[in-house]
Design an enzyme around this catalytic site. Structure first.
Site, short mmCIF file in Angstrom:
data_model
loop_
_atom_site.label_atom_id
_atom_site.label_comp_id
_atom_site.label_asym_id
_atom_site.label_seq_id
_atom_site.Cartn_x
_atom_site.Cartn_y
_atom_site.Cartn_z
N LYS A 347 7.60 25.88 -23.46
CA LYS A 347 6.25 26.13 -22.94
C LYS A 347 5.20 25.48 -23.83
O LYS A 347 4.22 24.91 -23.34
CB LYS A 347 5.99 27.64 -22.86
CG LYS A 347 4.54 27.99 -22.52
CD LYS A 347 4.32 29.48 -22.38
CE LYS A 347 2.85 29.76 -22.08
NZ LYS A 347 2.59 31.17 -21.75
N HIS A 504 36.82 5.95 5.44
CA HIS A 504 35.59 6.63 5.88
C HIS A 504 35.86 8.11 6.15
O HIS A 504 35.44 8.66 7.17
CB HIS A 504 34.99 5.94 7.10
CG HIS A 504 34.69 4.50 6.88
ND1 HIS A 504 33.96 4.05 5.82
CD2 HIS A 504 35.05 3.40 7.58
CE1 HIS A 504 33.86 2.74 5.86
NE2 HIS A 504 34.52 2.30 6.92
#
Length: 754
Positions: A347, A504
């Site tokens: 922070k 595929h």
């Protein structure tokens, strides 16, 4: 010899013993925290402190019995700005007091005015005091009665004896005294006003003139690179503040360390659960040094800020994977203080650099060398990394605890996402993923992509569940991973010596045979054109014969439970061919199948994320119902079983045709089931000839809405069917099969794959 600071303040220290406060002052001076240097050490006797000072190149003088005139002359020779009595066991005389009025500091091991005199610690224990402390005061003619400059309480513990309490007070003195010296040198200690004894801190002067120390807070579970980091930070002028195993590791490397307990003035509590949760730690982390008011508050509280926080958390994930760990033991591995420090530093990234990974240590050391600072950009990047670190940590805990609680006998309520609940999906789902690699590109070259893994996943979840790479070949592409995953998933359903070829994500060839080479050849015969550039999975370690077959065709990836030396030598000639090890391929029994995780399948759709259980539950052919007059022959049942295992790996709508343990045709991705059937039949005829489907078996991933798809297959010679059933037209579909003497089994479960 210590170097002179820019401020140039001169400090004389009077000692009588080992000189622990002297050493603390010299260390602080070398870190440029005092605004001056120790230039003279005087003593009333020969003692270890004098010997140490001489070793450091500091001028020394011994004044027997602390004679007032002799001490004054010795001090005058050093021309000090201030004098510090650090364990000096003599009362200074009037000449010294007059010469250095308002410039002599003394430490005392109690909260003055309580327990003055030479036995303060013993007296506090004798009187049953609950609190003692450390005091730094200006020296005047009264015994331990001069104006107090700094003071801090130290709790007296039930089992304290005199040495133990004295050590904890000393640790506070080593921090309090240098700060008081810095304030006095900076002119921030305002003298008492007329009629008053108390001094006051000029906060504005302290904020602007007192040097800001370089401090690093280190608390790491992963000690990789810790000593090198500590060494580099000390060389850069940092004070190392640490606790527990981290402090021990640094001390073992002979590095100076300040214990967190010396900063907080409080020992660890609750088996170490509470040690860093204290204002003196978190104020030092959270103070935004861009703000004058924050700097003033730190100065008023005598709290030094941290420039660097190095924390990595208790290894919860490793503990969760440890066999036999109990629920209570696992809970103890949940870090509290660590994430608090990480979040606080992240922070306050404008003022603090937070480091959560040893990989960052070299960059940090390079940044702080020669008085440098971690750049704004790097601090920002470190803060983002830190928040991701704690988010992933909490996500793993939130995932791990519910089943552990249930297993420990906790009576959990029937709420979404909790074990035993009717709704297995929590109201909020946080999934932490660990990056394995950035891929060259995604499904197409204009799409960026990366590969991640779920923490805690193992090879039982798939060949890409770990960060292991290929045995050989160039880097995997996005499509390679998709196809290889599909091949491995289908391969795990195959039995004996078997092979599947995927293109595929759909199987274009598959077979089960007596040898691996035969399985490869049979699978390749199913569609040798589509196999070019495909991905292969086999259920046994690749041997020489199979490798020779594989090497005869251009392939992208081969997935196998292993590769023998001869196979590796042959396949090494195919430098771009990736070899992936999946030890689960071909494994028997429970190692092949895991209960589906209800949160295990995730995909995006139109801005949404769809979460569900993957379709990994094993089918039970013995539960299938014969719907036709004729039941299947043994050969038909074998082919139906294989066709059903293959069809779950084909894109819906899906039709799979199998004959003699080999895939001979399939239809996938069609918008109608009859079109999928026509595609499968046409493909089989085109590649294997019109007779290839005589006596073949057909699997449909979902029910036949109309009899037309069955009729297409029957006309081609198919004699056995397996399908889920459940259509309102089931009777008509079954009748088509019955009319030609075909057999049909109903599974009661479908296997859509969109």
């Amino acid at each position: 010899m210590s170097s002179r600071s820019a401020a140039g303040g001169r400090i004389a220290v009077a000692v009588s013993g080992t000189g622990s406060n002297l050493r603390a002052l010299v260390a602080a001076a070398r870190r440029a925290e005092l605004g001056g240097d120790v230039v003279l050490v005087v003593a009333d006797r020969s003692c270890p402190a004098v010997g140490w000072a001489e070793e450091q190149g500091i001028d020394t003088a011994i004044v027997p019995d602390g004679d007032d005139d002799g001490l004054t002359e010795a001090l005058d020779g050093g021309r000090p700005d201030i004098v510090v009595l650090a364990g000096y066991m003599r009362i200074v005389g009037p000449r010294v007091l007059a010469t250095y009025a308002g410039r002599i500091l003394n430490t005392h091991p109690s909260l003055l005015p309580a327990f003055p005199g030479a036995h303060a610690v013993r007296d506090a224990l004798t009187h049953g005091a609950k609190v003692s402390g450390a005091t730094v005061h200006l020296v005047d003619a009264t015994l331990d009665g001069g104006p107090i400059v700094a003071q801090e309480a130290v709790q007296i513990l039930p089992d304290d004896d005199e040495p133990a309490l004295h050590e904890r007070i000393k640790a506070v003195e080593h921090r309090l005294l240098p700060r008081a010296v810095a304030h006095l040198l900076a002119g921030a200690v305002a003298p008492p006003t007329a009629g008053q004894r108390a001094v006051r801190l000029d906060v504005d002067r302290a904020e602007s003139a007192v040097p800001v120390p370089r401090r690093a807070l280190l608390s790491v579970s992963d000690k990789t690179g810790l000593v090198d980091l500590g060494r580099g930070l000390v060389a850069a002028g940092f004070e190392l503040v640490s606790t527990g195993g981290t402090a021990r590791a640094l001390r073992d490397a002979r590095l100076p360390v300040t214990d967190v307990a010396a900063v907080t003035g409080a020992p660890e509590m609750l088996d170490g659960r509470v040690k860093t949760l204290h204002p003196r730690i978190h104020a030092g982390i959270l103070a935004d040094r861009r703000l004058v008011d924050h700097r003033r508050q730190l100065a008023a509280a005598a709290i030094a800020p941290f420039e660097l926080v190095v924390v990595n958390l208790y290894p919860f994930a490793a503990a969760a994977e440890r066999p036999g760990i109990t629920f209570d033991e696992l809970v103890e591995e949940i870090d509290i203080g660590g994430p608090s420090m990480v979040r606080a530093a992240a922070k306050n990234q404008a003022s603090v650099a937070i480091v959560t990974s040893p990989d960052r240590y070299p960059a940090i050391l390079a940044a702080v060398a020669d008085g440098g600072r971690v750049s704004d950009g790097l601090r920002a990047a470190l803060a983002i990394e830190a928040f991701r670190h704690t988010a992933a940590y909490d996500a793993r805990i939130a995932t791990e605890l519910p089943p552990r609680m249930a297993a420990a006998g906790v009576d959990l309520p029937d709420e979404p996402g909790l074990p035993g609940s009717a709704d297995p999906f929590p109201s909020s789902l946080t999934i932490a993923l660990e990056k394995v690699e950035t891929l060259r590109y995604g499904e197409n070259p204009h799409q960026p992509a990366a590969r991640y893994r779920r923490p805690g996943s193992t090879l039982a979840d798939g060949p890409f569940a770990t960060d292991e790479g290929p045995l050989q070949g160039k880097a995997l592409s996005y499509n390679n991973v998709l196809d290889a995953s599909a091949a491995a998933a289908i391969g795990r359903t195959l039995r004996g010596r078997a092979c599947v070829i995927v293109k595929h994500t759909n199987p274009c060839g598959a077979a089960e045979r007596d040898s691996l080479r035969e399985a490869w050849e049979a699978a390749l015969a199913g569609d040798p054109v589509s196999a070019f550039g495909g991905v292969v999975a086999v259920t046994r370690p690749v041997d020489r014969a199979t490798a020779e077959g594989l090497a005869s065709l251009f392939l992208e990836v081969v997935v196998a439970p292993g590769f023998d030396d001869a196979a590796r030598e042959i396949l090494a000639a195919k430098t771009n061919l990736r070899l992936i090890v999946d030890p689960v391929l071909g494994a028997e029994g429970d190692s092949q199948v895991r209960a589906p995780d209800p949160l295990g399948a995730i995909r995006t759709a139109g801005g949404a994320a769809l979460v569900g259980a993957p379709d990994t539950t094993a089918d039970d052919p013995t539960s299938w119902r014969v719907a036709t007059t004729r039941g299947p022959t043994d050969d038909e049942r074998r082919d139906l079983d294989l066709a059903w295992r293959l069809v779950r790996g084909v894109t819906s709508n899906a039709i799979v045709l199998v004959r003699d343990g080999r895939l001979v045709g399939f239809g996938s991705g069609q918008t109608s089931r009859v079109d999928a059937a026509r595609q499968a039949v046409d493909k089989a005829h085109a590649i294997s000839g019109a007779d290839s489907l005589v006596g073949a078996a057909c699997a449909s991933d979902a029910f036949y809405p109309f009899p037309d798809a069955v009729a297409v297959c029957v006309e081609a010679g198919v004699t056995a069917f397996v399908q889920p059933g459940g259509s309102k037209n089931d009777a008509d579909t079954i009748a088509v099969a019955d009319a030609v003497g075909a057999t049909m089994l109903l599974t009661g479960i479908r296997h859509f794959r969109h």
